[in-house]
Write an enzyme that holds these catalytic residues in place. Structure first.
Site, PDB file in Angstrom:
ATOM      1  N   ASP A   1       0.784  -1.278  -0.045  1.00 54.30           N
ATOM      2  CA  ASP A   1      -0.220   0.418   0.283  1.00 54.30           C
ATOM      3  C   ASP A   1       0.779   1.377   0.244  1.00 54.30           C
ATOM      4  OD1 ASP A   1      -2.504   0.668  -0.130  1.00 54.30           O
ATOM      5  OD2 ASP A   1      -3.356   0.634   2.184  1.00 54.30           O
TER       6      ASP A   1
ATOM      7  N   HIS B   1       2.810   3.988  -8.850  1.00 55.75           N
ATOM      8  CA  HIS B   1       3.285   2.171  -9.053  1.00 55.75           C
ATOM      9  C   HIS B   1       3.918   1.704  -9.383  1.00 55.75           C
ATOM     10  CE1 HIS B   1      -1.023   2.089  -7.737  1.00 55.75           C
ATOM     11  NE2 HIS B   1      -1.050   2.063  -8.956  1.00 55.75           N
TER      12      HIS B   1
ATOM     13  N   ASN C   1     -10.248  -3.242  -6.322  1.00 53.35           N
ATOM     14  CA  ASN C   1      -9.589  -2.779  -7.671  1.00 53.35           C
ATOM     15  C   ASN C   1      -9.752  -2.735  -8.318  1.00 53.35           C
ATOM     16  OD1 ASN C   1      -6.274  -3.645  -5.789  1.00 53.35           O
ATOM     17  ND2 ASN C   1      -7.970  -1.603  -4.982  1.00 53.35           N
TER      18      ASN C   1
ATOM     19  N   ARG D   1       2.382  -4.430   6.567  1.00 52.80           N
ATOM     20  CA  ARG D   1       1.536  -4.133   5.673  1.00 52.80           C
ATOM     21  C   ARG D   1       2.069  -2.629   6.046  1.00 52.80           C
ATOM     22  NH1 ARG D   1      -4.206  -3.272   4.173  1.00 52.80           N
ATOM     23  NH2 ARG D   1      -4.276  -1.432   2.959  1.00 52.80           N
TER      24      ARG D   1
HETATM   25  C1  FPP Z   1      -2.154  -0.142  -3.397  1.00 56.48           C
HETATM   26  O1  FPP Z   1      -1.459   1.241  -3.125  1.00 56.48           O
HETATM   27  C2  FPP Z   1      -1.312  -0.720  -4.284  1.00 56.48           C
HETATM   28  C3  FPP Z   1      -2.088  -1.251  -5.399  1.00 56.48           C
HETATM   29  C4  FPP Z   1      -3.848  -1.497  -5.460  1.00 56.48           C
HETATM   30  C5  FPP Z   1      -1.165  -1.682  -6.355  1.00 56.48           C
HETATM   31  C6  FPP Z   1       0.179  -3.043  -5.915  1.00 56.48           C
HETATM   32  C7  FPP Z   1       1.160  -2.797  -7.242  1.00 56.48           C
HETATM   33  C8  FPP Z   1       2.667  -2.437  -7.297  1.00 56.48           C
HETATM   34  C9  FPP Z   1       2.968  -2.454  -6.472  1.00 56.48           C
HETATM   35  C10 FPP Z   1       2.969  -2.515  -8.869  1.00 56.48           C
HETATM   36  C11 FPP Z   1       2.723  -4.091 -10.046  1.00 56.48           C
HETATM   37  C12 FPP Z   1       2.988  -4.775  -9.384  1.00 56.48           C
HETATM   38  C13 FPP Z   1       3.895  -6.827  -9.310  1.00 56.48           C
HETATM   39  C14 FPP Z   1       3.411  -8.183  -8.941  1.00 56.48           C
HETATM   40  C15 FPP Z   1       4.887  -6.328 -10.496  1.00 56.48           C
HETATM   41  P1  FPP Z   1      -2.124   2.261  -3.668  1.00 56.48           P
HETATM   42  O2  FPP Z   1      -2.833   2.733  -4.944  1.00 56.48           O
HETATM   43  O3  FPP Z   1      -3.670   1.540  -2.836  1.00 56.48           O
HETATM   44  O4  FPP Z   1      -1.836   3.726  -2.940  1.00 56.48           O
HETATM   45  P2  FPP Z   1      -2.214   4.375  -1.722  1.00 56.48           P
HETATM   46  O5  FPP Z   1      -3.543   4.049  -0.443  1.00 56.48           O
HETATM   47  O6  FPP Z   1      -1.099   6.219  -1.342  1.00 56.48           O
HETATM   48  O7  FPP Z   1      -3.301   5.532  -2.781  1.00 56.48           O
END
Ligand code: FPP
Length: 231
Positions: A2, A19, A50, A170
């Site tokens: 996250d 990302h 998501n 986390r």
């Molecule tokens: C949550 O953070 C993260 C995700 C929904 C995507 C996770 C993806 C990656 C780490 C990159 C791609 C993965 C691989 C395995 C290549 P958020 O977007 O909710 O962040 P925020 O809470 O700060 O908005």
């Protein structure tokens, strides 16, 4: 994993750039885990919720996932890493699913570490699916209702054959499980850090593991029982 979005917006960047940086953290954490001998690593890359994000972000994440699978395959083979995926994979775009299946197939005999990617994954959905599978076995006379125990349930989850996690990390300070491995996390130690996922690298991971070592895992027993067992 996250905090990608916050990492980006706090720098005036687009969320997808967070990302992208998050993907670099994924690579570094997988490498580090392999190096120190961790046998199972599960990454929550995309939840069943998501899909509700803006289309552009979903498409970008799917693209990142596909490229990750394409570019990391050689490294996984070299490092003898097996990749498997859990989640409602039928929802994935066809080209992402086929990349995933091909990496799963190519790496299936690798046995130094298993990386489990949770994509389009939701624990409640997983439990509902397992329940339907068990109900069908009972209906078909393959299983007695009285024999449905914790082991039967575990064997019908998507994680069948993979041990329950010892440690859940986390990032970005969130104090929620967010529909992740609800059954499997029953006795898992939880480590929450304020560090955002794109900044969560080798040193931060090693800190989390050091912290884990100090935990006393009592599995419901008393501290005295635990000390007597020398566990
Ligand atoms: C949550 O953070 C993260 C995700 C929904 C995507 C996770 C993806 C990656 C780490 C990159 C791609 C993965 C691989 C395995 C290549 P958020 O977007 O909710 O962040 P925020 O809470 O700060 O908005």
């Amino acid at each position: 994993m996250d905090g990608n979005g916050r990492w980006a917006t706090s720098r005036g960047l687009r969320r997808i750039q967070g990302h992208r940086r998050g993907k670099d953290s994924v690579k570094e954490i997988v490498e580090t885990a392999r190096e120190i001998g961790i046998e199972y690593l599960t990454l929550y890359a995309f939840s069943s919720e998501n899909w509700e994000r803006p289309r552009r972000e979903v498409d970008a994440l799917m693209g990142l996932l596909r490229r990750y699978l394409k570019t990391e395959l050689n490294k996984m083979m070299r490092n003898e890493i097996r990749l498997r995926a859990i989640g409602n994979l039928r929802k994935l775009p066809r080209e992402v699913l086929s990349e995933l299946r091909s990496v799963e197939k190519a790496t299936r005999h690798n046995d130094k570490m298993t990386v489990q990617l949770a994509v389009s994954y939701g624990a409640r959905e997983e439990i509902a699916l397992a329940t339907r599978k068990i109900a069908r076995q009972v209906r078909d006379g393959l299983l007695d209702a009285g024999d449905v125990d914790e082991e039967v349930i575990g064997d019908n989850l998507m994680t069948a054959g993979i041990p329950d996690p010892d440690l859940l990390i986390r990032t970005s300070g969130e104090m929620r499980l967010s529909n992740f491995l609800l059954w499997q996390l029953a006795y898992t130690e939880i480590y929450v850090t304020d560090i955002l996922w794109p900044d969560f690298r080798r040193a931060e991971f090693l800190d989390a593991l050091e912290h884990y070592k100090t935990r006393q895992r009592r599995y419901g027993k008393t501290g005295e029982q635990f000390a007597q067992q020398g566990a």
